[in-house]
Scaffold this motif. Structure first.
Motif, PDB file in Angstrom:
ATOM      1  N   GLN A 246       0.832  -1.202   0.000  1.00 49.84           N
ATOM      2  CA  GLN A 246       0.000   0.000   0.000  1.00 49.84           C
ATOM      3  C   GLN A 246       0.870   1.258   0.000  1.00 49.84           C
ATOM      4  O   GLN A 246       1.961   1.269   0.578  1.00 49.84           O
ATOM      5  CB  GLN A 246      -0.898   0.024   1.241  1.00 49.84           C
ATOM      6  N   TYR A 247       0.365   2.316  -0.616  1.00 45.24           N
ATOM      7  CA  TYR A 247       1.065   3.597  -0.555  1.00 45.24           C
ATOM      8  C   TYR A 247       0.040   4.737  -0.583  1.00 45.24           C
ATOM      9  O   TYR A 247      -1.071   4.598  -1.094  1.00 45.24           O
ATOM     10  CB  TYR A 247       2.073   3.752  -1.693  1.00 45.24           C
ATOM     11  N   HIS A 248       0.441   5.866   0.000  1.00 42.66           N
ATOM     12  CA  HIS A 248      -0.445   7.026   0.089  1.00 42.66           C
ATOM     13  C   HIS A 248       0.394   8.283  -0.072  1.00 42.66           C
ATOM     14  O   HIS A 248       1.412   8.447   0.607  1.00 42.66           O
ATOM     15  CB  HIS A 248      -1.157   7.067   1.446  1.00 42.66           C
ATOM     16  N   HIS A 249      -0.032   9.176  -0.949  1.00 38.79           N
ATOM     17  CA  HIS A 249       0.592  10.486  -1.086  1.00 38.79           C
ATOM     18  C   HIS A 249      -0.262  11.471  -0.281  1.00 38.79           C
ATOM     19  O   HIS A 249      -1.447  11.670  -0.577  1.00 38.79           O
ATOM     20  CB  HIS A 249       0.673  10.905  -2.555  1.00 38.79           C
ATOM     21  N   ILE A 250       0.334  12.072   0.737  1.00 32.81           N
ATOM     22  CA  ILE A 250      -0.402  12.928   1.666  1.00 32.81           C
ATOM     23  C   ILE A 250       0.008  14.370   1.411  1.00 32.81           C
ATOM     24  O   ILE A 250       1.175  14.730   1.606  1.00 32.81           O
ATOM     25  CB  ILE A 250      -0.085  12.527   3.123  1.00 32.81           C
ATOM     26  N   PRO A 251      -0.910  15.235   0.962  1.00 32.23           N
ATOM     27  CA  PRO A 251      -0.535  16.622   0.636  1.00 32.23           C
ATOM     28  C   PRO A 251      -0.130  17.417   1.864  1.00 32.23           C
ATOM     29  O   PRO A 251      -0.581  17.151   2.981  1.00 32.23           O
ATOM     30  CB  PRO A 251      -1.819  17.193   0.008  1.00 32.23           C
ATOM     31  N   ALA A 252       0.740  18.400   1.662  1.00 33.04           N
ATOM     32  CA  ALA A 252       1.216  19.239   2.763  1.00 33.04           C
ATOM     33  C   ALA A 252       0.069  20.069   3.336  1.00 33.04           C
ATOM     34  O   ALA A 252      -0.872  20.428   2.631  1.00 33.04           O
ATOM     35  CB  ALA A 252       2.330  20.158   2.279  1.00 33.04           C
TER      36      ALA A 252
END
Length: 485
Positions: A246-252
């Motif tokens: 699993q992977y997640h890109h979390i915005p600033a």
């Protein structure tokens, strides 16, 4: 949709081991260039000291309300004495080696017009063997949930692999903020938190999000990590997990960036403390991202307290759920806004196991007494103590969601004691409402509310409706069906 309650950090014990330093700041004004060289002249008008490195991680953990122990080394010098005093004042349990082999690492920054102009480093450090630290770890890891290894490559973490294995053998999770590009020395850690520059030094330049994910997955499987959290500045964070790749890109989340100093320490502190409370990696990463956004909006190393984190917590997508379900801290912050607008706060409490017509009429009548209705709900263990082992019929989660969905209810909060007296004393509503045949003196919290200038109202329930009666009818109906069969 699940309700994710804000963590109770006080239930977690965290041990931090790593390189500590003293951050000194000289603040001044600059309006001209030196005639001696093309550099700004800064007229100093103030100075301050803050803890840095692993010490900053530790105070961030303690600021959350968690129990924190710091294992580190300092010199027998003025900077070391000041660092120790500051740590103790911020409720960090210190186990410090005061050594003549080294000086306390000090970083002096010159600040002009809220911008860092120059940094001077003073350092003389010593490489400590894992063997020399084992007796400290053995004593301090008792009852700990997580070990943070804060590696600034200044000698304290000379043998990280041995430290990791020592903790893992005792069932303790390990979070590493790495500096060594050879990741084999961190093999077996639960999660690493490199920044983007550090990550690319480990794997090479990454040209896309896909590159980051692919190379992080390779590292995870090669070195037996459970996850990697890569902090990417203005691009937020990328969390990559071993579980199902699993992977997640979390915005600033930062609104305005003044100074990134210490933001990584804040991330590690919040991430590790959440993991120590058995929160999953995604929740822990998202909450640490919120904390990082607050941190970079401040100048210098900064600690993020629970109240400040609470204030920003509702602005994130961590707690996207039915509006109105809150914990105590969130409730108190929300009610400040209502009180600032001179709105009348009404509060009531109960088990609310099975919502029925009697409840609906009662809550509507309670809401009519003011502008904002708060409903405090007994948690499951509290209901069992009051009603017996067969109750509640509905879990706290379900009872709170059902109440929050009612038009008359603004906020739903739970409590674990047999009575909500402590919670009511914190809220101090304008009107405290109770249903049934009570004397005012019998109502929990009534004395505190009236002493604060509030009033207590007793409302009558609609006849013929009660949860107990409903349960009895269900049992009778089941018995009749059984007899017919």
């Amino acid at each position: 949709m699940s309700v994710m309650h804000y963590p109770n950090f006080s239930e977690c014990k965290v041990v931090v081991i790593g390189d500590v330093m003293l951050d000194r700041y000289l603040h001044g004004d600059t309006s001209r260039i030196s005639p001696e060289a093309p550099v700004p002249v800064v007229n100093i008008h103030g100075e301050e000291e803050r803890v840095g490195g692993a010490a900053n991680v530790a105070v961030n953990v303690a600021a959350l309300g968690a129990r924190c122990t710091l294992i580190a080394a300092i010199g027998q010098d003025e900077a070391g004495a000041m660092l120790k005093k500051m740590l103790l004042s911020q409720k960090v349990d210190c186990d410090l080696i005061e050594s003549t082999y080294m000086s306390t690492i000090t970083k002096l920054r010159v600040i002009g017009r809220q911008q860092q102009l120059l940094r001077l480093d003073f350092e003389k450090y010593y490489a400590w063997s894992a063997k020399s630290l084992e007796h400290k770890l053995e004593a301090k890891l008792s009852n700990a949930k997580v070990l943070i290894i804060s590696d600034y490559a200044k000698g304290m973490i000379a043998e990280p692999q041995a430290l990791i294995q020592f903790a893992k053998a005792r069932g303790i999770r390990v979070v590493v903020d790495p500096k060594n590009e050879d990741l084999s020395v961190y093999q077996g850690a639960d999660i690493l938190t490199p920044n983007m520059k550090e990550f690319e030094a480990m794997v090479g330049e990454c040209h896309s999000d896909d590159d980051i994910v692919m190379r992080a997955q390779a590292l995870i499987h090669q070195y037996n990590f459970e996850a990697l959290l890569i902090t990417r500045g203005a691009h937020g964070m990328t969390l990559v997990e071993k579980h199902n790749n699993q992977y997640h890109h979390i915005p600033a989340k930062a609104r305005e960036v003044f100074d990134i100093t210490g933001a990584g320490d804040t991330v590690v502190a919040v991430l590790a403390t959440c993991l120590g409370l058995d929160k999953d990696y995604l929740f822990s990463a998202k909450l640490s991202n919120v904390a990082a956004g607050i941190s970079v909006g401040k100048l210098g190393t900064a600690t993020i307290g629970v109240e400040e984190l609470d204030r920003h917590f509702s602005e994130t997508d961590i707690n996207r759920s039915i509006s109105g379900v809150v914990n105590k801290n969130q409730l108190l912050l929300a009610l400040k806004k209502h009180k600032a607008q001179n709105q009348k706060i009404v509060m009531t409490n109960g088990c609310f196991d099975l919502l029925h017509t009697g409840h609906l009429a009662y809550l509507q009548e309670a809401k009519a007494l003011g502008d904002c209705l708060v409903v405090a709900v007994n948690d499951d263990d509290s209901v069992k103590r009051l009603k017996g082992e067969s109750r509640p019929l509905n879990r706290l989660h379900d009872r709170m969601l059902a109440l929050a969905a009612l038009k008359s209810v603004d906020y739903v909060v739970s409590f674990s004691e047999d009575t909500p007296r402590a919670l009511i004393s914190d809220v101090l509503p304008d009107v405290l409402v109770k249903g049934g045949d009570y004397e005012t003196t019998q109502i929990a919290g009534a004395q505190e509310v009236m002493a604060n200038g509030g009033e207590v109202k007793i409302l009558q329930f609609v006849d013929g409706y009660s949860t107990t009666q409903l349960v009895e009818r269900i049992h009778q109906s089941n018995q009749q069906v059984g007899e017919v069969v």
